[in-house]
Design a protein around this motif. Structure first.
Motif: not given
Length: 293
Positions: A286-291
């Protein structure tokens, strides 16, 4: 094998927040917000927040995976979902399921997605479990490796009264005189006199493996029958009187005795392993970006 796997999903489900939505992570373009975070999320420290967001990501991946399978067409799944969402009737033609649920329960679309998806994932696990037919040789090997889980050691069920002095103990012995088998009396005296924490429970200590008993004390206890009590014994805690509620003999199983238990446990472990392996594979790709910081 019905409803065995809610425990897996329970590891991922968190109570819904009533706070305004903030984006916590973006997974394959999907925004995970505080709508599906715990109510106290903003009060947690950074480490705790990251652990929760990690679970939310895994929850989303499991839900999304399940909602893209044929399980969503299963009549039983639809029936259970309707029950969980407390929908008394089908949505009107002019409204979507999401709008009907929001009107009925207050769930946001993200919360609805989560509930639908995790229930679907649970149904997948149940279906997988029901389809598994492990070979008896495999089950026997599992049993032999885990035989200790199915055997029961010899145990003794005990209650105790603990006091500071020998004089106090002798006084209690007089009240117990001739009361063989009267656990009710022993329990009431424990509540009245014992200084041990278990006094509130009538001195009840529980079922203790014989092998765990103190060697000095065991020689007094193991010589007694059910319903008998020891004389006062000097210990590091003071003077103790033990009451034998029950003597439980050891049970050494055979494979045939516990075959169904072994089968259920083996299947449960294998399906859980498949579930977590599947989620981890989805996460790895998965392409995961934490915010969050």
């Amino acid at each position: 094998m019905k409803r065995l796997f809610f425990s897996i999903i329970a590891l991922l489900i968190l109570s819904f927040s009533a706070q305004a939505s903030d984006v916590l992570a973006i997974v394959n373009g999907y925004k995970i917000t505080t709508d599906v975070a715990p109510r106290n999320f903003n009060d947690l420290n950074s480490s705790e927040k990251h652990k929760i967001v990690n679970r939310l990501i895994e929850k989303y991946l499991a839900a999304n995976y399940a909602l893209n399978t044929d399980i969503v067409n299963d009549p039983e799944y639809k029936k259970v979902l309707k029950h969980i969402l407390n929908l008394s009737s089908k949505p009107k033609k002019s409204e979507t399921l999401a709008s009907a649920v929001k009107k009925s329960t207050g769930y946001t679309e993200e919360q609805l997605f989560s509930k639908k998806g995790l229930l679907a994932f649970d149904f997948i696990l149940e279906k997988k479990a029901n389809s598994m037919k492990p070979d008896e040789k495999v089950l026997r090997e599992y049993y032999e490796k885990n035989k200790f889980k199915y055997d029961t050691p010899a145990m003794v069920e005990l209650a105790t009264i603990v006091v500071d002095s020998k004089e106090e103990a002798e006084k209690i012995m007089k009240e117990l005189k001739g009361s063989k088998g009267d656990y009710k009396l022993f329990s009431s005296l424990a509540k009245k006199y014992s200084k041990a924490p278990d006094a509130i429970d009538g001195g009840y200590m529980g079922k203790i493996p014989v092998s765990d008993l103190n060697e000095e004390i065991s020689k007094y206890i193991l010589s007694l029958k059910r319903g008998e009590h020891t004389k006062p014994i000097k210990t590091v805690f003071g003077y103790q009187i033990y009451y034998v509620i029950n003597q439980i003999p050891a049970v050494n199983t055979t494979f045939d005795m516990v075959k169904e238990r072994v089968k259920d446990e083996y299947i449960r472990i294998e399906v859980k392993k498949w579930a977590f392996d599947t989620i981890h594979k989805l996460k790895d790709s998965a392409k995961i970006k934490l915010k969050i910081d």
